[in-house]
Design a protein around this motif. Structure first.
Motif, PDB file in Angstrom:
ATOM      1  N   SER A   1      19.682 -78.649 -22.977  1.00 50.05           N
ATOM      2  CA  SER A   1      18.994 -78.622 -21.673  1.00 50.05           C
ATOM      3  C   SER A   1      19.955 -78.341 -20.520  1.00 50.05           C
ATOM      4  O   SER A   1      19.539 -77.929 -19.441  1.00 50.05           O
ATOM      5  CB  SER A   1      18.265 -79.943 -21.430  1.00 50.05           C
ATOM      6  N   ASN A   2      21.250 -78.557 -20.759  1.00 49.18           N
ATOM      7  CA  ASN A   2      22.269 -78.260 -19.755  1.00 49.18           C
ATOM      8  C   ASN A   2      22.877 -76.873 -19.932  1.00 49.18           C
ATOM      9  O   ASN A   2      23.874 -76.550 -19.290  1.00 49.18           O
ATOM     10  CB  ASN A   2      23.363 -79.316 -19.775  1.00 49.18           C
ATOM     11  N   GLY A   3      22.290 -76.078 -20.801  1.00 53.65           N
ATOM     12  CA  GLY A   3      22.714 -74.697 -20.945  1.00 53.65           C
ATOM     13  C   GLY A   3      23.774 -74.435 -21.988  1.00 53.65           C
ATOM     14  O   GLY A   3      24.336 -73.333 -22.050  1.00 53.65           O
ATOM     15  N   VAL A   4      24.053 -75.434 -22.848  1.00 54.19           N
ATOM     16  CA  VAL A   4      25.014 -75.230 -23.934  1.00 54.19           C
ATOM     17  C   VAL A   4      24.290 -74.527 -25.078  1.00 54.19           C
ATOM     18  O   VAL A   4      23.269 -75.011 -25.572  1.00 54.19           O
ATOM     19  CB  VAL A   4      25.609 -76.570 -24.399  1.00 54.19           C
ATOM     20  N   SER A   5      24.817 -73.392 -25.510  1.00 52.78           N
ATOM     21  CA  SER A   5      24.135 -72.574 -26.515  1.00 52.78           C
ATOM     22  C   SER A   5      24.325 -73.133 -27.916  1.00 52.78           C
ATOM     23  O   SER A   5      25.233 -73.931 -28.180  1.00 52.78           O
ATOM     24  CB  SER A   5      24.677 -71.143 -26.474  1.00 52.78           C
ATOM     25  N   ASP A   6      23.471 -72.680 -28.816  1.00 49.48           N
ATOM     26  CA  ASP A   6      23.621 -73.058 -30.227  1.00 49.48           C
ATOM     27  C   ASP A   6      24.975 -72.603 -30.771  1.00 49.48           C
ATOM     28  O   ASP A   6      25.595 -73.305 -31.590  1.00 49.48           O
ATOM     29  CB  ASP A   6      22.496 -72.447 -31.072  1.00 49.48           C
ATOM     30  N   GLU A   7      25.443 -71.454 -30.322  1.00 50.33           N
ATOM     31  CA  GLU A   7      26.744 -70.948 -30.764  1.00 50.33           C
ATOM     32  C   GLU A   7      27.868 -71.878 -30.301  1.00 50.33           C
ATOM     33  O   GLU A   7      28.802 -72.169 -31.066  1.00 50.33           O
ATOM     34  CB  GLU A   7      26.969 -69.538 -30.217  1.00 50.33           C
ATOM     35  N   ASN A   8      27.782 -72.340 -29.056  1.00 44.40           N
ATOM     36  CA  ASN A   8      28.775 -73.290 -28.555  1.00 44.40           C
ATOM     37  C   ASN A   8      28.771 -74.576 -29.373  1.00 44.40           C
ATOM     38  O   ASN A   8      29.833 -75.113 -29.723  1.00 44.40           O
ATOM     39  CB  ASN A   8      28.491 -73.647 -27.098  1.00 44.40           C
ATOM     40  N   ILE A   9      27.579 -75.074 -29.677  1.00 49.32           N
ATOM     41  CA  ILE A   9      27.454 -76.314 -30.441  1.00 49.32           C
ATOM     42  C   ILE A   9      28.039 -76.141 -31.834  1.00 49.32           C
ATOM     43  O   ILE A   9      28.738 -77.025 -32.351  1.00 49.32           O
ATOM     44  CB  ILE A   9      25.984 -76.764 -30.489  1.00 49.32           C
ATOM     45  N   LYS A  10      27.800 -74.986 -32.451  1.00 51.20           N
ATOM     46  CA  LYS A  10      28.384 -74.716 -33.769  1.00 51.20           C
ATOM     47  C   LYS A  10      29.907 -74.702 -33.688  1.00 51.20           C
ATOM     48  O   LYS A  10      30.592 -75.249 -34.568  1.00 51.20           O
ATOM     49  CB  LYS A  10      27.877 -73.381 -34.312  1.00 51.20           C
ATOM     50  N   THR A  11      30.443 -74.088 -32.657  1.00 45.38           N
ATOM     51  CA  THR A  11      31.895 -74.056 -32.503  1.00 45.38           C
ATOM     52  C   THR A  11      32.464 -75.468 -32.431  1.00 45.38           C
ATOM     53  O   THR A  11      33.459 -75.795 -33.092  1.00 45.38           O
ATOM     54  CB  THR A  11      32.285 -73.276 -31.236  1.00 45.38           C
ATOM     55  N   ILE A  12      31.821 -76.333 -31.644  1.00 43.67           N
ATOM     56  CA  ILE A  12      32.338 -77.678 -31.413  1.00 43.67           C
ATOM     57  C   ILE A  12      32.188 -78.562 -32.644  1.00 43.67           C
ATOM     58  O   ILE A  12      33.107 -79.313 -32.999  1.00 43.67           O
ATOM     59  CB  ILE A  12      31.637 -78.313 -30.193  1.00 43.67           C
ATOM     60  N   LEU A  13      31.058 -78.482 -33.308  1.00 43.16           N
ATOM     61  CA  LEU A  13      30.782 -79.369 -34.440  1.00 43.16           C
ATOM     62  C   LEU A  13      31.297 -78.835 -35.775  1.00 43.16           C
ATOM     63  O   LEU A  13      31.628 -79.624 -36.666  1.00 43.16           O
ATOM     64  CB  LEU A  13      29.280 -79.622 -34.563  1.00 43.16           C
ATOM     65  N   TYR A  14      31.362 -77.535 -35.920  1.00 43.59           N
ATOM     66  CA  TYR A  14      31.699 -76.921 -37.220  1.00 43.59           C
ATOM     67  C   TYR A  14      33.089 -76.291 -37.215  1.00 43.59           C
ATOM     68  O   TYR A  14      33.947 -76.667 -38.019  1.00 43.59           O
ATOM     69  CB  TYR A  14      30.629 -75.890 -37.571  1.00 43.59           C
ATOM     70  N   ASP A  15      33.302 -75.353 -36.312  1.00 38.54           N
ATOM     71  CA  ASP A  15      34.535 -74.581 -36.358  1.00 38.54           C
ATOM     72  C   ASP A  15      35.765 -75.393 -35.927  1.00 38.54           C
ATOM     73  O   ASP A  15      36.808 -75.336 -36.592  1.00 38.54           O
ATOM     74  CB  ASP A  15      34.415 -73.333 -35.457  1.00 38.54           C
ATOM     75  N   ASN A  16      35.643 -76.118 -34.826  1.00 37.32           N
ATOM     76  CA  ASN A  16      36.815 -76.812 -34.299  1.00 37.32           C
ATOM     77  C   ASN A  16      37.376 -77.884 -35.246  1.00 37.32           C
ATOM     78  O   ASN A  16      38.603 -77.949 -35.427  1.00 37.32           O
ATOM     79  CB  ASN A  16      36.498 -77.424 -32.930  1.00 37.32           C
ATOM     80  N   PRO A  17      36.528 -78.709 -35.871  1.00 41.70           N
ATOM     81  CA  PRO A  17      37.102 -79.684 -36.815  1.00 41.70           C
ATOM     82  C   PRO A  17      37.817 -79.025 -38.000  1.00 41.70           C
ATOM     83  O   PRO A  17      38.858 -79.530 -38.447  1.00 41.70           O
ATOM     84  CB  PRO A  17      35.882 -80.479 -37.269  1.00 41.70           C
ATOM     85  N   ILE A  18      37.279 -77.928 -38.498  1.00 46.47           N
ATOM     86  CA  ILE A  18      37.935 -77.239 -39.613  1.00 46.47           C
ATOM     87  C   ILE A  18      39.297 -76.698 -39.168  1.00 46.47           C
ATOM     88  O   ILE A  18      40.296 -76.803 -39.891  1.00 46.47           O
ATOM     89  CB  ILE A  18      37.043 -76.112 -40.161  1.00 46.47           C
ATOM     90  N   THR A  19      39.347 -76.147 -37.957  1.00 44.70           N
ATOM     91  CA  THR A  19      40.622 -75.637 -37.442  1.00 44.70           C
ATOM     92  C   THR A  19      41.612 -76.781 -37.271  1.00 44.70           C
ATOM     93  O   THR A  19      42.798 -76.652 -37.618  1.00 44.70           O
ATOM     94  CB  THR A  19      40.406 -74.920 -36.096  1.00 44.70           C
ATOM     95  N   LEU A  20      41.154 -77.912 -36.749  1.00 40.13           N
ATOM     96  CA  LEU A  20      42.032 -79.065 -36.545  1.00 40.13           C
ATOM     97  C   LEU A  20      42.590 -79.587 -37.862  1.00 40.13           C
ATOM     98  O   LEU A  20      43.804 -79.802 -37.988  1.00 40.13           O
ATOM     99  CB  LEU A  20      41.253 -80.200 -35.843  1.00 40.13           C
ATOM    100  N   ILE A  21      41.730 -79.789 -38.851  1.00 40.46           N
ATOM    101  CA  ILE A  21      42.148 -80.429 -40.097  1.00 40.46           C
ATOM    102  C   ILE A  21      42.759 -79.445 -41.076  1.00 40.46           C
ATOM    103  O   ILE A  21      43.790 -79.705 -41.693  1.00 40.46           O
ATOM    104  CB  ILE A  21      40.947 -81.141 -40.769  1.00 40.46           C
ATOM    105  N   GLY A  22      42.116 -78.309 -41.226  1.00 35.24           N
ATOM    106  CA  GLY A  22      42.520 -77.405 -42.288  1.00 35.24           C
ATOM    107  C   GLY A  22      43.232 -76.156 -41.835  1.00 35.24           C
ATOM    108  O   GLY A  22      43.804 -75.420 -42.655  1.00 35.24           O
ATOM    109  N   GLY A  23      43.217 -75.896 -40.533  1.00 37.99           N
ATOM    110  CA  GLY A  23      43.779 -74.647 -40.047  1.00 37.99           C
ATOM    111  C   GLY A  23      45.290 -74.638 -39.944  1.00 37.99           C
ATOM    112  O   GLY A  23      45.936 -75.671 -40.033  1.00 37.99           O
TER     113      GLY A  23
END
Length: 299
Positions: free
Chosen positions: A277-299
């Protein structure tokens, strides 16, 4: 499943980066609510979380905080949630006696051993150093000792570091210790920043290359989630999507749904819609919840 090597990290999926499954702070706090000892209530909470699309949590319960790897394994198996384990020491006054008694190098060896060989005579290894914390108004000498030991262990193993900041403060001071120890700041998460609603502060942290965690979601008595969402949108607009992480930091039985709390699934049921509702896109949410943790732990 406990995820404890890089070959498994591809299975992380959507991940919450700061949770506790068996934390027990009740002895120091004098409050049994801070002892997460109801395994069935935790399992029920995490089953609902899994059904809402979260696959993995990073459990940042460490030495002296009530960490119990065998119970964590049981909770993981029964709920279907993957768990990534941590090593480290928390903050004063929750530090075990050996933090005082042992040298910095001896403490670092404990952490390295749990990363390379396993925790509490099990085969399960820590993949994260955390949560290591500081007090509200200053970093105590004993806490600095832990940060230096953690830095040594990080430099030897490459394990990422997740911190606790009391009410979101002293993140810059934490980063200065890490800088002095030549830590790779791209593998550092400064935690609980959402308890300190200050955009300039967030930007100063992020300019160091670290991650920042909005990881007390649902704790509206500290900060309304609407404010958290607005800050996240502002940081996304400034180009920092790849440096943001989310979690709830549930540490009390009364947070669990069985005991009348909002529960782990709150982040999916309530907070993600607030972000949208604040304008955060589904793509942004995927980056934060999916991509960023993988980069932090496994990247």
């Amino acid at each position: 499943m406990i995820l404890d090597n890089k070959s498994k990290f591809k299975n992380m999926g959507n991940t919450l980066i700061h949770e506790h499954l068996t934390v027990d702070l009740s002895t120091v706090k004098g409050d049994n609510d801070t002892n997460l000892d109801d395994l069935n209530a935790m399992i029920d909470d995490l089953k609902e979380l899994k059904n809402n699309g979260i696959n993995t949590i990073i459990d940042v319960t460490n030495i002296g905080m009530g960490r119990n790897v065998r119970k964590i394994k049981y909770i993981s198996e029964k709920s279907g949630i993957n768990v990534i384990l941590s090593t480290g020491f928390y903050k004063d006054p929750f530090l075990p006696d050996n933090v005082v008694e042992k040298s910095v190098n001896e403490l670092s060896r404990i952490l390295v051993d749990e990363i390379l060989n396993g925790i509490d005579e099990t085969e399960f290894k820590a993949s994260v150093i955390g949560e290591i914390g500081t007090s509200k108004d200053n970093i105590k000498d004993i806490e600095k000792k832990v940060f230096i030991a953690a830095s040594i262990a990080h430099n030897e193993t490459g394990a990422p570091i997740i911190t606790h900041t009391t009410l979101g403060k002293l993140g810059l001071e934490q980063l200065q210790i890490f800088k002095n120890m030549n830590v790779n700041l791209e593998k550092v998460v400064i935690g609980h920043v959402d308890l300190n609603p200050d955009l300039d502060y967030y930007l100063k942290l992020l300019d160091n290359g670290c991650y920042i965690a909005f990881d007390t979601i649902g704790k509206n008595n500290y900060q309304p989630d609407e404010i958290r969402a607005k800050f996240i949108k502002s940081l996304i607009d400034k180009g920092y999507t790849k440096k943001l992480l989310l979690s709830l930091d549930i540490t009390r039985k009364s947070h669990l749904k069985y005991y009348g709390g909002y529960g782990h699934s709150y982040i999916c049921d309530k907070f993600i819609p607030i972000l949208t509702s604040n304008g955060v896109s589904d793509e942004n949410i995927k980056t934060i919840l999916y991509d960023n943790p993988i980069t932090l732990i496994g990247g």
